[in-house]
Design a protein around this motif. Sequence first.
Motif, PDB file in Angstrom:
ATOM      1  N   GLY A 263       0.823  -1.200   0.000  1.00  0.00           N
ATOM      2  CA  GLY A 263       0.000   0.000   0.000  1.00  0.00           C
ATOM      3  C   GLY A 263       0.856   1.247   0.000  1.00  0.00           C
ATOM      4  O   GLY A 263       0.556   2.229  -0.705  1.00  0.00           O
ATOM      5  N   LEU A 264       1.957   1.229   0.766  1.00  0.00           N
ATOM      6  CA  LEU A 264       2.881   2.360   0.799  1.00  0.00           C
ATOM      7  C   LEU A 264       3.594   2.518  -0.543  1.00  0.00           C
ATOM      8  O   LEU A 264       3.718   3.631  -1.064  1.00  0.00           O
ATOM      9  CB  LEU A 264       3.906   2.156   1.921  1.00  0.00           C
ATOM     10  N   VAL A 265       4.039   1.409  -1.115  1.00  0.00           N
ATOM     11  CA  VAL A 265       4.720   1.452  -2.414  1.00  0.00           C
ATOM     12  C   VAL A 265       3.812   2.072  -3.473  1.00  0.00           C
ATOM     13  O   VAL A 265       4.229   2.957  -4.232  1.00  0.00           O
ATOM     14  CB  VAL A 265       5.146   0.032  -2.861  1.00  0.00           C
ATOM     15  N   LEU A 266       2.562   1.638  -3.492  1.00  0.00           N
ATOM     16  CA  LEU A 266       1.635   2.097  -4.527  1.00  0.00           C
ATOM     17  C   LEU A 266       1.265   3.565  -4.370  1.00  0.00           C
ATOM     18  O   LEU A 266       1.291   4.323  -5.349  1.00  0.00           O
ATOM     19  CB  LEU A 266       0.374   1.224  -4.525  1.00  0.00           C
ATOM     20  N   ILE A 267       0.925   4.002  -3.155  1.00  0.00           N
ATOM     21  CA  ILE A 267       0.519   5.400  -2.986  1.00  0.00           C
ATOM     22  C   ILE A 267       1.712   6.330  -3.220  1.00  0.00           C
ATOM     23  O   ILE A 267       1.556   7.414  -3.803  1.00  0.00           O
ATOM     24  CB  ILE A 267      -0.127   5.655  -1.609  1.00  0.00           C
ATOM     25  N   ALA A 268       2.904   5.921  -2.787  1.00  0.00           N
ATOM     26  CA  ALA A 268       4.095   6.740  -3.012  1.00  0.00           C
ATOM     27  C   ALA A 268       4.379   6.859  -4.509  1.00  0.00           C
ATOM     28  O   ALA A 268       4.730   7.940  -5.003  1.00  0.00           O
ATOM     29  CB  ALA A 268       5.300   6.133  -2.291  1.00  0.00           C
ATOM     30  N   PHE A 269       4.202   5.749  -5.223  1.00  0.00           N
ATOM     31  CA  PHE A 269       4.453   5.773  -6.669  1.00  0.00           C
ATOM     32  C   PHE A 269       3.428   6.641  -7.393  1.00  0.00           C
ATOM     33  O   PHE A 269       3.793   7.500  -8.203  1.00  0.00           O
ATOM     34  CB  PHE A 269       4.432   4.355  -7.242  1.00  0.00           C
ATOM     35  N   PHE A 270       2.145   6.435  -7.108  1.00  0.00           N
ATOM     36  CA  PHE A 270       1.104   7.168  -7.829  1.00  0.00           C
ATOM     37  C   PHE A 270       1.177   8.668  -7.575  1.00  0.00           C
ATOM     38  O   PHE A 270       0.996   9.465  -8.497  1.00  0.00           O
ATOM     39  CB  PHE A 270      -0.281   6.637  -7.438  1.00  0.00           C
ATOM     40  N   VAL A 271       1.441   9.057  -6.329  1.00  0.00           N
ATOM     41  CA  VAL A 271       1.567  10.485  -6.019  1.00  0.00           C
ATOM     42  C   VAL A 271       2.854  11.052  -6.624  1.00  0.00           C
ATOM     43  O   VAL A 271       2.853  12.135  -7.207  1.00  0.00           O
ATOM     44  CB  VAL A 271       1.542  10.721  -4.491  1.00  0.00           C
ATOM     45  N   GLY A 272       3.939  10.300  -6.499  1.00  0.00           N
ATOM     46  CA  GLY A 272       5.218  10.764  -7.030  1.00  0.00           C
ATOM     47  C   GLY A 272       5.231  10.887  -8.539  1.00  0.00           C
ATOM     48  O   GLY A 272       5.701  11.885  -9.095  1.00  0.00           O
ATOM     49  N   VAL A 273       4.668   9.902  -9.217  1.00  0.00           N
ATOM     50  CA  VAL A 273       4.671   9.918 -10.683  1.00  0.00           C
ATOM     51  C   VAL A 273       3.765  11.012 -11.230  1.00  0.00           C
ATOM     52  O   VAL A 273       3.919  11.454 -12.371  1.00  0.00           O
ATOM     53  CB  VAL A 273       4.261   8.528 -11.237  1.00  0.00           C
ATOM     54  N   GLY A 274       2.822  11.478 -10.385  1.00  0.00           N
ATOM     55  CA  GLY A 274       1.939  12.572 -10.798  1.00  0.00           C
ATOM     56  C   GLY A 274       2.685  13.857 -11.060  1.00  0.00           C
ATOM     57  O   GLY A 274       2.185  14.732 -11.776  1.00  0.00           O
ATOM     58  N   LEU A 275       3.896  13.992 -10.496  1.00  0.00           N
ATOM     59  CA  LEU A 275       4.701  15.193 -10.718  1.00  0.00           C
ATOM     60  C   LEU A 275       5.086  15.341 -12.185  1.00  0.00           C
ATOM     61  O   LEU A 275       5.166  16.457 -12.710  1.00  0.00           O
ATOM     62  CB  LEU A 275       5.975  15.146  -9.857  1.00  0.00           C
ATOM     63  N   ILE A 276       5.332  14.213 -12.836  1.00  0.00           N
ATOM     64  CA  ILE A 276       5.773  14.247 -14.240  1.00  0.00           C
ATOM     65  C   ILE A 276       4.668  13.814 -15.203  1.00  0.00           C
ATOM     66  O   ILE A 276       4.486  14.415 -16.266  1.00  0.00           O
ATOM     67  CB  ILE A 276       6.997  13.331 -14.437  1.00  0.00           C
ATOM     68  N   LEU A 277       3.924  12.803 -14.828  1.00  0.00           N
ATOM     69  CA  LEU A 277       2.962  12.195 -15.749  1.00  0.00           C
ATOM     70  C   LEU A 277       1.515  12.548 -15.449  1.00  0.00           C
ATOM     71  O   LEU A 277       0.601  11.885 -15.917  1.00  0.00           O
ATOM     72  CB  LEU A 277       3.142  10.669 -15.747  1.00  0.00           C
ATOM     73  N   ARG A 278       1.317  13.581 -14.642  1.00  0.00           N
ATOM     74  CA  ARG A 278      -0.016  14.058 -14.296  1.00  0.00           C
ATOM     75  C   ARG A 278      -0.860  12.909 -13.717  1.00  0.00           C
ATOM     76  O   ARG A 278      -0.334  12.017 -13.069  1.00  0.00           O
ATOM     77  CB  ARG A 278      -0.681  14.709 -15.509  1.00  0.00           C
ATOM     78  N   LYS A 279      -2.163  12.904 -13.952  1.00  0.00           N
ATOM     79  CA  LYS A 279      -3.039  11.877 -13.373  1.00  0.00           C
ATOM     80  C   LYS A 279      -3.155  10.659 -14.295  1.00  0.00           C
ATOM     81  O   LYS A 279      -4.244  10.158 -14.556  1.00  0.00           O
ATOM     82  CB  LYS A 279      -4.422  12.473 -13.099  1.00  0.00           C
ATOM     83  N   SER A 280      -2.009  10.176 -14.770  1.00  0.00           N
ATOM     84  CA  SER A 280      -2.017   9.020 -15.678  1.00  0.00           C
ATOM     85  C   SER A 280      -2.574   7.777 -15.002  1.00  0.00           C
ATOM     86  O   SER A 280      -3.157   6.907 -15.665  1.00  0.00           O
ATOM     87  CB  SER A 280      -0.618   8.759 -16.235  1.00  0.00           C
ATOM     88  N   PHE A 281      -2.384   7.676 -13.683  1.00  0.00           N
ATOM     89  CA  PHE A 281      -2.978   6.568 -12.940  1.00  0.00           C
ATOM     90  C   PHE A 281      -4.488   6.534 -13.160  1.00  0.00           C
ATOM     91  O   PHE A 281      -5.074   5.467 -13.387  1.00  0.00           O
ATOM     92  CB  PHE A 281      -2.685   6.727 -11.442  1.00  0.00           C
ATOM     93  N   CYS A 282      -5.122   7.699 -13.120  1.00  0.00           N
ATOM     94  CA  CYS A 282      -6.577   7.796 -13.239  1.00  0.00           C
ATOM     95  C   CYS A 282      -7.068   7.364 -14.615  1.00  0.00           C
ATOM     96  O   CYS A 282      -8.129   6.745 -14.734  1.00  0.00           O
ATOM     97  CB  CYS A 282      -7.038   9.231 -12.947  1.00  0.00           C
ATOM     98  N   SER A 283      -6.326   7.700 -15.640  1.00  0.00           N
ATOM     99  CA  SER A 283      -6.793   7.424 -16.996  1.00  0.00           C
ATOM    100  C   SER A 283      -6.397   6.050 -17.526  1.00  0.00           C
ATOM    101  O   SER A 283      -6.916   5.611 -18.558  1.00  0.00           O
ATOM    102  CB  SER A 283      -6.267   8.499 -17.968  1.00  0.00           C
ATOM    103  N   TRP A 284      -5.494   5.354 -16.800  1.00  0.00           N
ATOM    104  CA  TRP A 284      -5.025   4.076 -17.322  1.00  0.00           C
ATOM    105  C   TRP A 284      -5.371   2.866 -16.468  1.00  0.00           C
ATOM    106  O   TRP A 284      -5.744   1.826 -17.020  1.00  0.00           O
ATOM    107  CB  TRP A 284      -3.503   4.121 -17.549  1.00  0.00           C
ATOM    108  N   ILE A 285      -5.277   2.956 -15.140  1.00  0.00           N
ATOM    109  CA  ILE A 285      -5.501   1.741 -14.360  1.00  0.00           C
ATOM    110  C   ILE A 285      -6.461   1.889 -13.183  1.00  0.00           C
ATOM    111  O   ILE A 285      -6.794   0.883 -12.546  1.00  0.00           O
ATOM    112  CB  ILE A 285      -4.172   1.148 -13.834  1.00  0.00           C
ATOM    113  N   CYS A 286      -6.908   3.092 -12.869  1.00  0.00           N
ATOM    114  CA  CYS A 286      -7.825   3.245 -11.742  1.00  0.00           C
ATOM    115  C   CYS A 286      -9.148   2.535 -12.033  1.00  0.00           C
ATOM    116  O   CYS A 286      -9.817   2.860 -13.018  1.00  0.00           O
ATOM    117  CB  CYS A 286      -8.089   4.721 -11.446  1.00  0.00           C
ATOM    118  N   PRO A 287      -9.552   1.570 -11.208  1.00  0.00           N
ATOM    119  CA  PRO A 287     -10.799   0.840 -11.482  1.00  0.00           C
ATOM    120  C   PRO A 287     -12.042   1.718 -11.395  1.00  0.00           C
ATOM    121  O   PRO A 287     -12.995   1.508 -12.137  1.00  0.00           O
ATOM    122  CB  PRO A 287     -10.812  -0.243 -10.394  1.00  0.00           C
TER     123      PRO A 287
END
Length: 337
Positions: A88-112
């Motif tokens: 859970g820590l790995v995932l939230i750290a990655f999704f928030v951190g990657v948002g700095l460069i790749l915006r909300k890509s988590f939301c548009s690609w894998i968020c259920p």
Amino acid sequence: MKSKAWYHKQLKRKPVQITRYTVQGLFLLFLIYVGLQFYQFYLHFETLGKTPFVERPSAVEGFLPISGLVALKVWLTSGDFDVIHPAGLVLIAFFVGVGLILRKSFCSWICPVGTANELIAWVGRKIFKRNFEIPQWLSWLLTPIKYLLMLFFVLMVVQMDVFTAKSFLEEPYNKVSDVKMLLMFVNLGGFALKFIIVIFILSLFFRNFWCRFLCPYGALIGLGSIFRITKIERNEDTCTNCEMCTKVCPQRLKVHKVEKVNSLNCSACMSCVEACPVKDTLNLTVARKRVNKWFVPVTFFVLFFVIITFAKITGHWDSIISYEEWKQLIPEAKNIK
């Protein structure tokens, strides 16, 4: 029934979007599989061993944002990595951190939830022939809600001292938070069921209603967009104002009216770029340099799998909770406060 030629043409015209829909669907199926596997894991202990034991899927911890936030605070302030829900820590750290460069890509690609919202909107278009627009004044009133929710949860965690945060992570409640989440969905009713029904109906009419106005997780990830490292830029000289970019935007951004898409809601899904009929009118830029439209998804998934692989290799993925401890905790999960 659409022909193979039609699908081939769509794939040629919008390869990123076809890929995105495919990945969304596959990831949704994967998460359903994770949910079923976790339910079997839970049943083994709930029935006191009468059902076969199934390994607990660590990926289920991705659905524990509060636990992840607390663990992130502890990690950043003390250097101690959570061993209860490390994935859970790995995932939230990655999704928030990657948002700095790749915006909300988590939301548009894998968020259920994002995938479900887009699917519901598609059903709405089939029923009503279109999705409806929310008046601008109402949109302004609704937009702050997700940021207020995000602020509430973030401040709640930030105000914890390190000792309290560490104690929370080690409490029985946090240890079975994934089980309690499962039980909530299994026994869905009351306010939670009514709320989901309301969001479902609203999403039929208004595309991505939850994501645009209510999701605090998406709001947190989207904060990285403040730095505007990655954005869509519009060439006003070649733009024909056809508004195709705005029509396809899942977040309902007025792409055709701006020179640069700086909105925190932009998920860099590339829908607008592929819908534009004039070459090089809409382009993706990173640090002011134009890049290929595949940059966001390719970079996101390469980093995603590298980080998870590294976490597994270094022992930062699976919980240290033992079989014997689960045996004690799960039968009492309903009563743990």
